[in-house]
Structures are given as structure tokens and as C-alpha cells.
Scaffold this motif. Structure first.
Motif, short mmCIF file in Angstrom:
data_model
loop_
_atom_site.label_atom_id
_atom_site.label_comp_id
_atom_site.label_asym_id
_atom_site.label_seq_id
_atom_site.Cartn_x
_atom_site.Cartn_y
_atom_site.Cartn_z
N ALA A 1 0.78 -1.41 0.06
CA ALA A 1 -0.09 0.00 0.01
C ALA A 1 0.82 1.20 0.01
CB ALA A 1 -0.93 0.01 1.28
N ALA A 2 1.96 1.26 0.70
CA ALA A 2 3.03 2.39 0.83
C ALA A 2 3.52 2.61 -0.66
CB ALA A 2 4.12 2.18 1.69
N ARG A 3 3.77 1.53 -1.31
CA ARG A 3 4.34 1.54 -2.63
C ARG A 3 3.46 2.25 -3.52
NH1 ARG A 3 8.68 0.00 -5.71
NH2 ARG A 3 9.74 -1.11 -4.24
N LEU A 4 2.24 1.79 -3.37
CA LEU A 4 1.28 2.26 -4.44
C LEU A 4 0.94 3.99 -4.10
CD1 LEU A 4 -1.66 -0.57 -4.37
CD2 LEU A 4 -0.39 0.25 -6.43
N LEU A 5 1.03 4.31 -2.85
CA LEU A 5 1.01 5.93 -2.83
C LEU A 5 1.95 6.62 -3.09
CD1 LEU A 5 -0.35 5.88 1.12
CD2 LEU A 5 -1.54 6.95 -1.06
N ILE A 6 3.11 6.07 -3.00
CA ILE A 6 4.54 6.68 -3.42
C ILE A 6 4.14 6.80 -5.05
CG2 ILE A 6 6.67 6.31 -3.82
CD1 ILE A 6 7.10 5.52 -0.87
N LEU A 7 3.99 5.69 -5.71
CA LEU A 7 3.96 5.63 -7.21
C LEU A 7 2.82 6.44 -7.81
CD1 LEU A 7 4.67 2.02 -7.73
CD2 LEU A 7 6.33 3.81 -7.83
N ASN A 8 1.85 6.94 -7.01
CA ASN A 8 0.65 7.70 -7.36
C ASN A 8 0.46 9.10 -7.02
OD1 ASN A 8 -0.96 5.67 -9.29
ND2 ASN A 8 -0.88 4.40 -7.55
N TYR A 9 1.42 9.48 -6.21
CA TYR A 9 1.57 10.95 -5.81
C TYR A 9 2.22 11.77 -6.70
CZ TYR A 9 2.80 14.82 -2.96
OH TYR A 9 2.62 15.98 -2.30
N ARG A 10 1.94 13.07 -7.03
CA ARG A 10 2.32 13.71 -8.25
C ARG A 10 3.83 14.33 -7.76
NH1 ARG A 10 -0.80 14.46 -12.51
NH2 ARG A 10 -3.08 13.67 -12.26
N TRP A 11 4.09 14.30 -6.68
CA TRP A 11 5.60 14.76 -6.37
C TRP A 11 5.99 16.11 -6.97
CZ3 TRP A 11 7.29 12.27 -2.33
CH2 TRP A 11 6.92 10.82 -2.20
N PRO A 12 5.15 17.04 -6.70
CA PRO A 12 5.73 18.54 -7.16
C PRO A 12 6.97 18.91 -6.59
CG PRO A 12 4.20 18.82 -5.13
CD PRO A 12 4.20 17.26 -5.43
N GLY A 13 7.53 18.42 -5.62
CA GLY A 13 8.68 18.62 -5.26
C GLY A 13 9.89 17.64 -5.80
N ASN A 14 9.50 16.73 -6.72
CA ASN A 14 10.15 15.92 -7.44
C ASN A 14 11.28 14.98 -6.74
OD1 ASN A 14 9.75 16.64 -10.41
ND2 ASN A 14 10.09 18.66 -9.66
N ILE A 15 12.44 14.80 -7.18
CA ILE A 15 13.26 13.75 -6.54
C ILE A 15 13.61 14.38 -4.89
CG2 ILE A 15 15.57 12.51 -6.42
CD1 ILE A 15 15.14 12.61 -9.53
N ARG A 16 13.87 15.66 -5.12
CA ARG A 16 13.99 16.09 -3.68
C ARG A 16 13.16 15.82 -2.51
NH1 ARG A 16 15.25 21.42 -4.48
NH2 ARG A 16 17.28 20.91 -5.74
N GLU A 17 11.62 15.76 -3.10
CA GLU A 17 10.63 15.52 -2.09
C GLU A 17 10.51 14.25 -1.73
OE1 GLU A 17 5.68 16.32 -1.83
OE2 GLU A 17 6.72 16.51 -3.73
N LEU A 18 10.92 13.53 -2.88
CA LEU A 18 10.75 11.73 -2.83
C LEU A 18 11.77 11.43 -1.72
CD1 LEU A 18 9.89 8.97 -3.35
CD2 LEU A 18 11.20 9.23 -5.61
N ASP A 19 13.22 11.87 -1.85
CA ASP A 19 14.20 11.80 -1.06
C ASP A 19 13.88 12.19 0.27
OD1 ASP A 19 16.63 10.87 -0.12
OD2 ASP A 19 17.67 12.79 -1.09
N ASN A 20 13.54 13.21 0.67
CA ASN A 20 12.89 13.57 2.03
C ASN A 20 11.88 12.66 2.70
OD1 ASN A 20 14.75 15.66 1.87
ND2 ASN A 20 13.14 17.23 1.22
N ALA A 21 10.97 12.36 1.73
CA ALA A 21 9.79 11.44 2.26
C ALA A 21 10.37 10.00 2.63
CB ALA A 21 8.42 11.39 1.30
N ILE A 22 11.38 9.46 1.87
CA ILE A 22 11.82 8.01 2.06
C ILE A 22 12.75 8.39 3.42
CG2 ILE A 22 13.45 6.26 1.37
CD1 ILE A 22 11.25 5.95 -0.44
N ALA A 23 13.14 9.26 3.56
CA ALA A 23 14.27 9.58 4.75
C ALA A 23 13.54 9.69 6.20
CB ALA A 23 15.20 10.93 4.69
#
Length: 635
Positions: free
Chosen positions: A533-555
Motif C-alpha cells: 500500500a505504501a508503494r502504491l501511494l508513492i507511485l501515484n502521488y504527483r511529487w511537485p517537489g520531484n526527487i528532492r521531495e521523494l528523497d525527504n519522504a523516504i528519509a
């Protein structure tokens, strides 16, 4: 089944009752309710994305569509008389190729069986394309299997297309506007779609493995040369470099690993999976009869194999071939998808040159990361010096860049200071956010680039400098030139070559990026994993902050999770669905819709037209939704 009966069945499934639906449908319905907060009492029209967005998706998928085209046309010829339409969707669920009877175009477009239709689960609910993306499996979603009542007349059969590195790249779907009641009537459709996907993956592997040995496998010798079940590619050192999905399953079964973890297969020695040496595998060519090409798999099974030698040989390497591998720095650029492969080829050619390179892309897409890759792959011996032109105060930028002489101004160091340009001597100067450089500093930088000399602030004699310049901006420099806020002559000095980085939501190698960040933030001896479920949320979110936002979310999630498994509750609040969804309450769906709209508007800096484009709706619909949800028009 009527509208109310359909809603009641979904309610019973939500409450845990067994209604006789296929488990794959039940799981999808529950995702629609719990993860995506969709409300089946509010039917949604099929979504057709804007022409601009469709063009972007089709450009990203151009290489795959080219390779797949003959297979798609062959499949359509087989099913057209039964009134099927054929859709090829990318990994985000957007239809990038469509084959259908033009006389039914209006009905097909209304049903969403058309070019540009978006069939991701968060957007359309349970559907064949969306469920295929979520599960990675071939499946049929037949009539009332669909979550949204709008789609219940349809019968859709889909199969996933995987790239050579094991990541899901696209979905092939054939659909009917109406069909016989029995779901089993679609068994033949599923077989045809799956066999077409197998051929497309094999063609893609062959196109991407010209320098490698390709091994095809079948359970019976009769099918070895006409319809192999699996294939892999192997480089001159015996390492696995690519695979079809059948190949991934074959290797996973042999090695006792999950095929959903392709990084545990790529790069391994082929002899880890087969009871045969590399020379023996390479000898299984058409020089021998199919029945004589039998090999043993490490799990104890027997298969027939066909070896296809590399198209181009490189001398001096074991058994006559070597994989043409890019330098390690370039390999860090991204996953093996067409758009990133094209970018990798450009970087490989441009990095050793002295051409100035301009990097363009949204904030957070990894422009400095790409600049470092260009530097590392260039072979220069000097330093990589990064300058954020937006972060240095205007009154200091000249002294920071060009340096200064002793006593050049109040507060200057007594012995003066070497500037960042001189620090980059023999290396690379990276000018980030070059669009924010003051106009006066632009003039001085132009002189440095034109003459190869730098004049320190307060100095009287120039100093020779030799460096490579890479610049970046998230702002459209050409528009700034037209507006007179950026020097035209400097612009043409900086953009001898332009490399564009796509937004994170547009990257086909998104799963690869997620896996690399999981590796980055995993602790020693405790790798990070994502719950489904967590992977689905991550793959379907639009990530306006791009890789920097994704990096922060995983951290963030890595710090909260237990035993290295990231669950939904470990993710940042703005990613997670509302806790404890209250059945089918309309209010929950509206709160999610409002949050999505606000997030998209924020990502577009209040530009309503851009937000509407991203959401795949027209501007009028956007304003109507904003009024309904009480969202003020941004200033």
C-alpha cells in the motif's frame, strides 16, 4: 446488476463479506476505498488528458511504441472482427497508442477507450489497466468487476509489459464496449494479449542487447525458435544484463528470489542460475537441432535453449564479445527506460567534449546530480565547483565568482581571495539557477567565457583560467532573453548543448529511483522495504517537489518504520490517505479532491491553466471544481 446493487456489493466487500468476486477484484476495490478514497456512489466520466500532456506521454513512450507497433497491429487484426479496441498505456495509465474502428470513435471516446484516456486506479477505480499496474499481473476486469458504475458495461483484458531491467514499462489492453455475460468468454483474449506482450518484450530485449549474447528458453523444443517463453541477455563476463518478464520469473525461480526484486537478478553471473558454463551456453546456436539444446536449471528443471550471438563482436574478450557498457558515472543516471537511455547516450557523447551544457528541469529534478555525472564522465582532473547563483547576495556574487585583491573593499581579507571560477581550474564550474544571476555579473561572466581570463575585483591584471562550464535553470532562459532580463549573448554561450530532465511524475524509471533511495536510506544490515500500500501511494502521488521531495519522504519514513518495512502510517502526512475511512462517505472523497487540487495549484505556483493541464481537465472545469470546494482563485 443495477446501480444500487453494485454499491451494496462494494459495501459488503468493504465490511469483509465474501461476495464471490475474484480476489484480484476484491483487493482492487479495497484499494479504491482505503488508499484512494474513491466513492462509488459518485460516478466519474472517463478522463482524456489534454493534448499537451498526451504529447509528453507519447514522446516518453516513443521508443517502446516503435518496437511494439508490428505486434500491436498483428493483435488488432486478430481481434478487430470481434469489435475489440486495443490500448497501449504507459506505466502511469495514460493511453499512448490506440487501435479501433473509427466509426465508433464517439462511443469509444466517451467510454475512455481512446487515445489519451487515463486508466490508473487512483483516477478510474478498478479497471484492467490500473489493476495490472498495481499487481504486475495479466488479468481481466469484466463488467461489474469495475469499481465505477460508468465502466460496468466494459470488458477489459490487460497484460503488463516489462522493460529489460525488470521494471513495469507499459500495459497492453484489449476492450469491448459490451460483451457476453460470462467472464470466461475473455480467456482467449487474455491468451492473445499475453502472447503479444511476450513477443514485444523479446523484440525490446533484442533491440537493447546487440552487443550481448541472448539466450531464449522454452519448455519444449518445438517452440524454441518460434515462440520462446523466456529470454535473457548476457555480457562477455557472464553477467546478466537484461531479461524479458518470463526470463525474470525463470531466474527468480532458479535463484529462490522474488521476481519483483529485479535488482537481485541483473548483474548476477548466469552460471548462478544454470548448471552450465558460459561457453556451453554460448554454443547452443542453430548449428545444433532444437532437441539437442537442453540445459539444466539450478532448481532442478530442464529447459531447451537457443543462443543468439552478439551482432557486433569486440576482439580480445572471452568467447568473442563484450557488452558496450557506459562509464559507471553515466550508469548512475537512471533506470533502463527509453527516455533515460536517450539522455544517457547524449551525456556519454557530450561529457568528454568541452561544450558548455545547459541543464533544464523543474526544481528538485536532479540537475546538480546530472552535472556531477557529466563532470565524473568527462575525464577532467580538476574539481567540480558548484555555485548557486540564487543563494549568493547580489552585492557579493562578483567577489565570490571572480575573487578579489587585497584591500579591494571594506571587509575584504588582507591577502585577497581566489574566486570560485579559479577554484574550478582544470575542472567543471556548475552555475545553478543561472537565471538568477544579476545582469552586471552576467556581463563579467560572458567576458570570462569569451576570453578565458578572469579579472578579480579590485585587480588590474587578468588571470588565465581553463574550465568547463555547466549551467542550470528551472526558469525558461529563452523567455528571459526575450524580456530583456538575461543577456542574449551569454545565453548562446551557455547553451551549446541542452539536456532536459523530466519531472519525477513523468519518469518511466520511477520504481528504479524509489529502489535506489531505499538503498540510500537503509541502515547497515537492515535494508529498507516498502509495504504494498505504501508503494502504491508513492507511485501515484504527483511529487511537485520531484526527487528532492521523494528523497525527504523516504528519509522520514526510514526514521519511523519498524524492522525496515515502511508502512502507510510511516509516510509523511501529506502523502497518506485519511485514516479510518468512513465507508463511502462523500465528505471523505471531497476532502481528498480538495487536497489534490490545492497540492496541484501549489505545485503550479497558482497557475490555474497549468494545474488544469496536469489534472487532465479544461480550465472551465477547473474553476467549477474550485468554486464547489471553496478554493479561492490564487493571486
Amino acid at each position: 446488476m443495477g446501480f444500487s446493487d453494485h454499491i451494496k456489493e462494494i459495501e459488503r466487500v468493504w465490511q469483509g463479506s465474501n461476495t464471490g468476486r475474484d480476489p484480484i477484484v476484491v483487493d482492487s476495490w479495497r484499494r479504491c476505498l482505503a488508499t484512494y478514497q474513491l466513492d462509488p456512489t459518485r460516478p466519474q466520466e472517463a478522463v482524456i488528458v489534454s493534448e499537451t500532456r498526451l504529447r509528453e506521454h507519447r514522446q516518453q513512450a516513443e521508443d517502446l511504441v516503435h518496437i511494439a507497433r508490428s505486434g500491436l497491429e498483428r493483435l488488432y487484426r486478430q481481434v478487430a472482427e470481434q469489435n475489440y479496441v486495443l490500448l497501449l498505456s504507459d506505466r502511469q495509465g495514460v493511453t499512448v497508442e490506440f487501435l479501433g474502428d473509427a466509426s465508433f470513435n464517439n462511443n469509444l471516446r466517451k467510454a475512455g477507450l481512446y487515445l489519451g484516456s487515463e486508466w490508473s486506479e487512483p483516477r478510474a477505480g478498478t479497471c484492467a489497466v490500473g489493476a495490472c499496474i498495481a499487481t504486475g499481473e495479466a488479468l481481466t476486469i469484466h463488467q461489474t468487476d469495475h469499481f465505477d458504475i460508468t465502466h460496468t458495461p466494459l470488458s477489459c483484458t490487460a497484460a503488463p509489459i516489462y522493460d529489460t531491467q525488470g521494471a513495469l514499462a507499459a500495459v497492453l489492453d484489449i476492450s469491448l464496449l459490451s460483451s457476453p455475460i460470462l467472464k470466461t468468454s475473455q480467456n482467449m483474449a487474455r491468451h492473445l494479449v499475453s502472447s503479444t506482450v511476450r513477443r514485444i518484450e523479446l523484440a525490446n530485449l533484442m533491440a537493447n542487447s546487440r552487443h550481448d549474447l541472448v539466450l531464449r528458453f522454452a519448455g519444449a523444443p518445438e517452440f524454441l525458435d518460434v515462440d520462446p517463453e523466456a529470454a535473457i541477455s548476457v555480457d562477455g563476463g557472464g553477467r546478466i544484463t537484461g531479461m524479458t518478464h518470463g526470463g525474470a520469473r525463470l531466474l527468480a525461480n532458479s535463484g529462490g528470489v522474488d521476481w519483483r526484486s529485479p535488482e537481485r537478478l541483473i548483474g548476477r553471473q548466469v552460471t548462478d542460475f544454470f548448471d552450465a558454463g558460459l561457453d556451453e551456453l554460448a554454443s547452443l546456436t542453430r548449428a545444433s537441432l532444437p532437441q539437442d539444446r537442453r540445459i539444466a536449471v539450478r532448481d532442478g528443471s530442464l529447459l531447451y535453449a537457443h543462443a543468439i550471438e552478439p551482432q557486433q563482436r569486440v576482439s580480445g574478450v572471452a568467447i568473442g564479445w563484450a557488452a558496450a557498457r557506459p562509464p559507471p558515472a553515466i550508469a548512475r543516471l537512471g533506470g533502463a527506460v527509453p527516455a533515460i537511455d536517450a539522455l544517457r547516450r547524449k551525456v556519454e557523447k557530450l561529457a568528454p567534449s568541452r561544450l558548455p551544457i545547459l541543464l533544464q528541469g523543474q526544481t528538485g529534478t536532479g540537475k546538480e546530480y546530472l552535472a556531477r555525472i557529466v563532470h565524473d564522465a568527462s575525464g577532467v582532473t580538476g574539481r567540480f565547483v558548484a555555485v548557486n547563483c540564487a543563494a549568493i547576495p547580489e552585492q557579493l556574487i562578483e567577489s565570490e565568482l571572480f575573487g578579489y585583491t587585497p584591500g579591494a573593499f571594506t571587509g575584504a581579507l588582507a591577502k585577497g581571495r581566489k574566486g570560485l571560477i579559479e577554484e574550478a581550474e582544470g575542472g567543471t564550474l556548475f552555475l545553478d539557477e543561472i537565471g538568477d544571476m544579476p545582469f552586471a555579473a552576467q556581463s563579467r561572466l560572458l567576458r570570462v567565457l569569451a576570453e578565458g581570463e578572469v579579472m578579480p575585483v579590485g585587480g588590474s591584471a587578468p588571470r588565465k583560467v581553463d574550465f568547463r562550464v555547466v549551467s542550470a535553470s528551472h526558469r525558461p532562459l529563452a523567455d528571459m532573453v526575450a524580456a530583456g532580463t538575461f543577456r542574449e549573448d551569454l545565453y548562446y554561450r551557455l547553451n551549446a548543448a541542452v539536456l532536459a530532465l523530466p519531472a519525477l511524475c513523468e519518469r518511466e524509471d520511477f520504481p528504479w529511483l524509489v529502489d535506489r533511495l531505499l538503498e540510500k536510506h537503509g541502515r547497515s544490515g537492515r535494508p529498507l522495504r516498502l509495504a504494498g500500500a505504501a508503494r502504491l501511494l508513492i507511485l501515484n502521488y504527483r511529487w511537485p517537489g520531484n526527487i528532492r521531495e521523494l528523497d525527504n519522504a523516504i528519509a522520514f519514513a526510514a526514521a519511523l518504520c519498524d524492522d525496515g518495512l515502511i508502512e502507510v502510517e510511516d509516510l509523511p502526512d501529506h502523502l497518506t490517505p485519511l485514516a479510518h475511512p468512513r465507508g463511502l462517505a462523500t465528505a471523505a472523497g471531497e476532502r481528498r479532491e480538495e487536497a489534490d487540487l490545492r497540492a496541484t495549484l501549489a505545485a503550479c505556483k497558482g497557475n490555474v491553466s497549468e494545474a488544469a493541464r496536469r489534472l487532465g481537465i479544461d480550465r472551465t472545469t477547473m474553476h467549477r471544481r474550485m468554486r464547489r470546494l471553496g478554493i479561492d482563485r490564487p493571486h
